[in-house]
Design a protein around this motif. Sequence first.
Motif, short mmCIF file in Angstrom:
data_model
loop_
_atom_site.label_atom_id
_atom_site.label_comp_id
_atom_site.label_asym_id
_atom_site.label_seq_id
_atom_site.Cartn_x
_atom_site.Cartn_y
_atom_site.Cartn_z
N TYR A 20 0.82 -1.21 0.00
CA TYR A 20 0.00 0.00 0.00
C TYR A 20 0.86 1.27 0.00
O TYR A 20 2.01 1.27 0.41
N ALA A 21 0.26 2.35 -0.50
CA ALA A 21 0.89 3.66 -0.52
C ALA A 21 0.49 4.41 0.75
O ALA A 21 -0.65 4.32 1.21
N LEU A 22 1.43 5.16 1.31
CA LEU A 22 1.19 5.87 2.58
C LEU A 22 1.59 7.33 2.46
O LEU A 22 2.63 7.66 1.86
N PHE A 23 0.77 8.19 3.06
CA PHE A 23 1.05 9.62 3.15
C PHE A 23 0.78 10.07 4.57
O PHE A 23 -0.30 9.78 5.12
N VAL A 24 1.74 10.74 5.20
CA VAL A 24 1.59 11.22 6.57
C VAL A 24 2.00 12.68 6.63
O VAL A 24 3.15 13.02 6.32
N ALA A 25 1.09 13.56 7.00
CA ALA A 25 1.43 14.99 7.05
C ALA A 25 0.29 15.78 7.68
O ALA A 25 -0.87 15.35 7.68
N ARG A 26 0.64 16.93 8.22
CA ARG A 26 -0.39 17.90 8.60
C ARG A 26 -0.96 18.49 7.32
O ARG A 26 -0.24 18.72 6.34
N PHE A 27 -2.25 18.77 7.32
CA PHE A 27 -2.93 19.21 6.10
C PHE A 27 -2.73 20.71 5.88
O PHE A 27 -3.61 21.53 6.19
N VAL A 28 -1.58 21.06 5.35
CA VAL A 28 -1.29 22.43 4.95
C VAL A 28 -0.72 22.37 3.54
O VAL A 28 -0.12 21.37 3.14
N TYR A 76 6.14 5.21 0.77
CA TYR A 76 5.71 6.36 1.59
C TYR A 76 6.09 7.64 0.87
O TYR A 76 7.24 7.82 0.46
N PHE A 77 5.10 8.53 0.71
CA PHE A 77 5.39 9.82 0.08
C PHE A 77 5.56 10.90 1.12
O PHE A 77 4.68 11.12 1.96
N HIS A 78 6.70 11.58 1.07
CA HIS A 78 6.98 12.70 1.98
C HIS A 78 6.98 13.98 1.15
O HIS A 78 7.90 14.22 0.36
N GLY A 79 5.94 14.80 1.34
CA GLY A 79 5.75 15.96 0.47
C GLY A 79 6.09 17.29 1.07
O GLY A 79 5.79 18.34 0.49
N HIS A 80 6.73 17.32 2.25
CA HIS A 80 7.04 18.58 2.92
C HIS A 80 8.04 19.38 2.08
O HIS A 80 9.04 18.85 1.60
N SER A 81 7.78 20.68 1.96
CA SER A 81 8.63 21.51 1.11
C SER A 81 9.28 22.67 1.86
O SER A 81 10.26 23.24 1.36
N GLU A 86 3.52 8.29 -10.60
CA GLU A 86 4.49 7.49 -11.36
C GLU A 86 5.59 6.94 -10.45
O GLU A 86 5.95 5.76 -10.51
N SER A 87 6.15 7.80 -9.59
CA SER A 87 7.24 7.38 -8.70
C SER A 87 6.74 6.39 -7.66
O SER A 87 7.42 5.39 -7.35
N MET A 88 5.58 6.65 -7.08
CA MET A 88 5.04 5.74 -6.08
C MET A 88 4.75 4.37 -6.67
O MET A 88 5.05 3.32 -6.06
N LEU A 89 4.17 4.33 -7.86
CA LEU A 89 3.84 3.05 -8.49
C LEU A 89 5.10 2.27 -8.86
O LEU A 89 5.11 1.03 -8.80
N ALA A 90 6.17 2.99 -9.23
CA ALA A 90 7.43 2.31 -9.55
C ALA A 90 7.98 1.59 -8.33
O ALA A 90 8.48 0.46 -8.42
N VAL A 91 7.89 2.23 -7.15
CA VAL A 91 8.38 1.60 -5.92
C VAL A 91 7.42 0.48 -5.49
O VAL A 91 7.87 -0.61 -5.09
N ALA A 112 -2.90 12.42 -6.91
CA ALA A 112 -2.11 11.24 -7.30
C ALA A 112 -2.75 9.97 -6.76
O ALA A 112 -2.68 8.90 -7.39
N ALA A 113 -3.39 10.05 -5.59
CA ALA A 113 -4.01 8.88 -4.97
C ALA A 113 -5.10 8.27 -5.84
O ALA A 113 -5.33 7.05 -5.80
N GLU A 114 -5.77 9.09 -6.62
CA GLU A 114 -6.81 8.56 -7.50
C GLU A 114 -6.22 7.57 -8.50
O GLU A 114 -6.81 6.52 -8.79
N GLN A 115 -5.04 7.88 -9.03
CA GLN A 115 -4.39 6.97 -9.98
C GLN A 115 -3.79 5.76 -9.26
O GLN A 115 -3.93 4.63 -9.71
N ILE A 116 -3.13 6.01 -8.13
CA ILE A 116 -2.50 4.92 -7.38
C ILE A 116 -3.54 3.91 -6.92
O ILE A 116 -3.31 2.69 -6.94
#
Length: 384
Positions: A200-208, A277-282, A328-333, A219-223
């Motif tokens: 499974y794909a995982l995302f953990v973050a505060r919603f900002v 796991y996707f880490h999207g903090h910028s 694309e990156s998540m599905l490759a992993v 991206a989750a819709e495709q994954i």
Amino acid sequence: MTLAQPHSARPRVAVLGTRGYPSFYGGFETLLRHLVPHLAENGWSVDVYGRDSGAAQTCTQIEDNVRSIVTRGVERRTASTLSYGLTSALHATREKPDVALIMNVANGFWLPALRARSIPTVVNVDGMEWERAKWGKMAKRVFRAGAWMTGKVADHIVCDSSEIARRWREEFSREGVFIPYGGSEPAEVRSSPGLTPHTYALFVARFVPENSVLEFVEAAEQISRTHEVVIVGSSGYGGPIEDLVRTRSSHNPHIHWKGHIADDVELFSLWANAGAYFHGHSVGGTNPALVQAMACGAPTVARDTVYNREVLDDAAVFTAAEPGKIAESMLAVLGDRTFQGKLADAARDRQRSHYSWDSVCRRYDETLRMAMNPTSPTPLVRST
């Protein structure tokens, strides 16, 4: 454990700017869950200031040599940090600890009051808060002004990444002590109902916005066409991002929104069993959630930023913050179990060598003792 000494025989540190101890809210509180016991076991008395908007001021002994002090404030997103910072700083000026550890540059406005009482200050400056998309123009000005005041008045500053230290050196003419966050291997890993490990794909973050939540939801819709997707987090205040996640998860049986998870075993197990796991903090420096994900061996896809590259080095796949690229990156992993194992091993190795809680706590201990010594041979203020 070191035997408790009389309170008066120990140096006393006051910790200001968090939601209290013990707490499971965010990065600062995660730090305190490790740092407070370390300090108490190594000769300190610790006062941790916390929040309770509806309570009168309280002071409670909660552990050997650890007190929880609750002050009043305004529980609103734009006013909570400043209001609780003010009331806790005023209380600390009366208590007069030997040194104060302050979290968040917004509390820089209250540093002159502490200095007037000859209380040395160590400030964890966190990230570049005024660059976060979640804040409006006025809030950004407040954070920037607080950072300026911190640069002028703080005795020492702590930067949780080398990039943050560089920014403070260039923009505020201040040298900082580099102390990142730590991680710890999970003591227990459980299976999660309905989720097969490593699939499974995982995302953990505060919603900002700056955490790439909207991009990941798209991206989750495709994954989710081929894999289960788990989203952990919330805004803490509701709002449109939380409403969107709720709607998408309610309409798609393969997208599971868990909300905020305070149970470490449950959260660590999700990281340990994730296929990707996707880490999207910028914005920010060393992110504590990322370091903990590394300790759990989560195969990581990260938004390509200077901060994430500093922490992860070659222990992740980096991608642009675009829904198609993320998917694309998540599905490759997710589709390569051998690659997952290599990423997991690399992440664990890097966390152990660079981001251990033992090292982090020792550095804070040393910095606080240095701040108490006015003849410290290593001044951290660069002349302007």
